[in-house]
Design an enzyme around this catalytic site. Sequence first.
Site, PDB file in Angstrom:
ATOM      1  N   CYS A  49      17.832 -10.215   6.327  1.00 36.17           N
ATOM      2  CA  CYS A  49      16.958  -9.619   7.346  1.00 36.17           C
ATOM      3  C   CYS A  49      17.511  -9.726   8.766  1.00 36.17           C
ATOM      4  O   CYS A  49      17.390  -8.779   9.545  1.00 36.17           O
ATOM      5  CB  CYS A  49      15.565 -10.231   7.260  1.00 36.17           C
ATOM      6  SG  CYS A  49      15.482 -12.018   7.497  1.00 36.17           S
ATOM      7  N   HIS A  64      10.932 -14.636   8.296  1.00 31.05           N
ATOM      8  CA  HIS A  64      11.387 -13.257   8.117  1.00 31.05           C
ATOM      9  C   HIS A  64      11.441 -12.603   9.493  1.00 31.05           C
ATOM     10  O   HIS A  64      10.705 -12.994  10.405  1.00 31.05           O
ATOM     11  CB  HIS A  64      10.422 -12.506   7.199  1.00 31.05           C
ATOM     12  CG  HIS A  64      10.789 -11.080   6.949  1.00 31.05           C
ATOM     13  ND1 HIS A  64      12.063 -10.685   6.577  1.00 31.05           N
ATOM     14  CD2 HIS A  64      10.049  -9.931   7.029  1.00 31.05           C
ATOM     15  CE1 HIS A  64      12.086  -9.375   6.433  1.00 31.05           C
ATOM     16  NE2 HIS A  64      10.890  -8.893   6.716  1.00 31.05           N
ATOM     17  N   SER A 115      14.092  -6.442   3.275  1.00 31.73           N
ATOM     18  CA  SER A 115      13.373  -7.558   2.672  1.00 31.73           C
ATOM     19  C   SER A 115      13.414  -7.400   1.159  1.00 31.73           C
ATOM     20  O   SER A 115      13.729  -6.327   0.638  1.00 31.73           O
ATOM     21  CB  SER A 115      11.914  -7.580   3.156  1.00 31.73           C
ATOM     22  OG  SER A 115      11.127  -8.482   2.413  1.00 31.73           O
TER      23      SER A 115
END
Length: 335
Positions: free
Chosen positions: A140, A175, A192
């Site tokens: 990510c 994330h 993702s």
Amino acid sequence: MLRATVGCVQERDEEQEDEGEEELRDGGVLFYVNRGGLPVDEETWERMWRHVARIHPGGEALGKEVRAASDLPKIPIPSVPTYQPTTTVPQRLEAIQKYIRELQYNHTGTQFFEIKKSRPLTALMDIAKEMTREALPIKCLEAVILGIYLTNNMPGVERFPLSFQSHFSGNHFHHIVLGVHCGGRFGALGISRREDLMFKPLEFKTLMDLVQEFEGAYRGYWHTLRKVRIGQYVSHDPHSVEQIEWKHSILDVDKLTKEELRKELERHTRDMRLKIGKPAPPSPTKDRRNSMGSPLRGQSSPIRRISRGERRPSGEKKVMEPKPSTDMNGYQIRV
């Protein structure tokens, strides 16, 4: 070289938050970073396969099978998107997301490109160029850098880092995506394991709407969203020596009411708009740019630690709850 160490997960989370290295943790599981550049050296290559043997359900047998195969299919190299003058901004963003998706998510447990958040933007753009040449799977944080690079020639599109900390079964998960803003609408680019935790079309009226969209996706995986960190707009100058401001606002989502969260996000939106009118630091001369080189070749860069006084926390530091030992038998839903 990143080495997995035994210690308190919560303490390491706080240390990594200070250093801006939280992406090195994935639900309490450390992953490796290739710090030797490309091509991958022998030590990193063998370490990657040993790590795959530990984390993959197929274990060592899978690694042996893949490495011994002589007829592995050739992986197509995706093409960097190009546009016609009439291509709209939403269409361009969708093309960029398609390209990022075609690179595929990196499940090996070894990140191929080393991303140091303290590096100047020009050095990070060198890494992004390397990504397009090598066309390797990415994680990510790499996708955020690549997204910045691919939108640099879109001056009407403002970009900002948007990261999340969620909690599930005793572990914290991190994330990050690239938030985008254009024409009064917000969206996001990224990658993702989960389809609904990356790309968001340019259709959200407010930053609050965008954050709530991600929060709903997290709930779908039984994750509780704990923190949202939002950076400032990123310069469109690929030769800029300024650093990306990753954490202008740090919001404790689980401590704020919906209205308080809305006000904080509106305030951050105003802060980002104010930055547009501020002049950026001058770009380096051509000779200086050439001397900086690619960060993948072992050269160092200036390090600037963002102090807590420069960040905008939304509440007092929370006391970390003890990690449960029997919660769902240790099962983790990774996002």
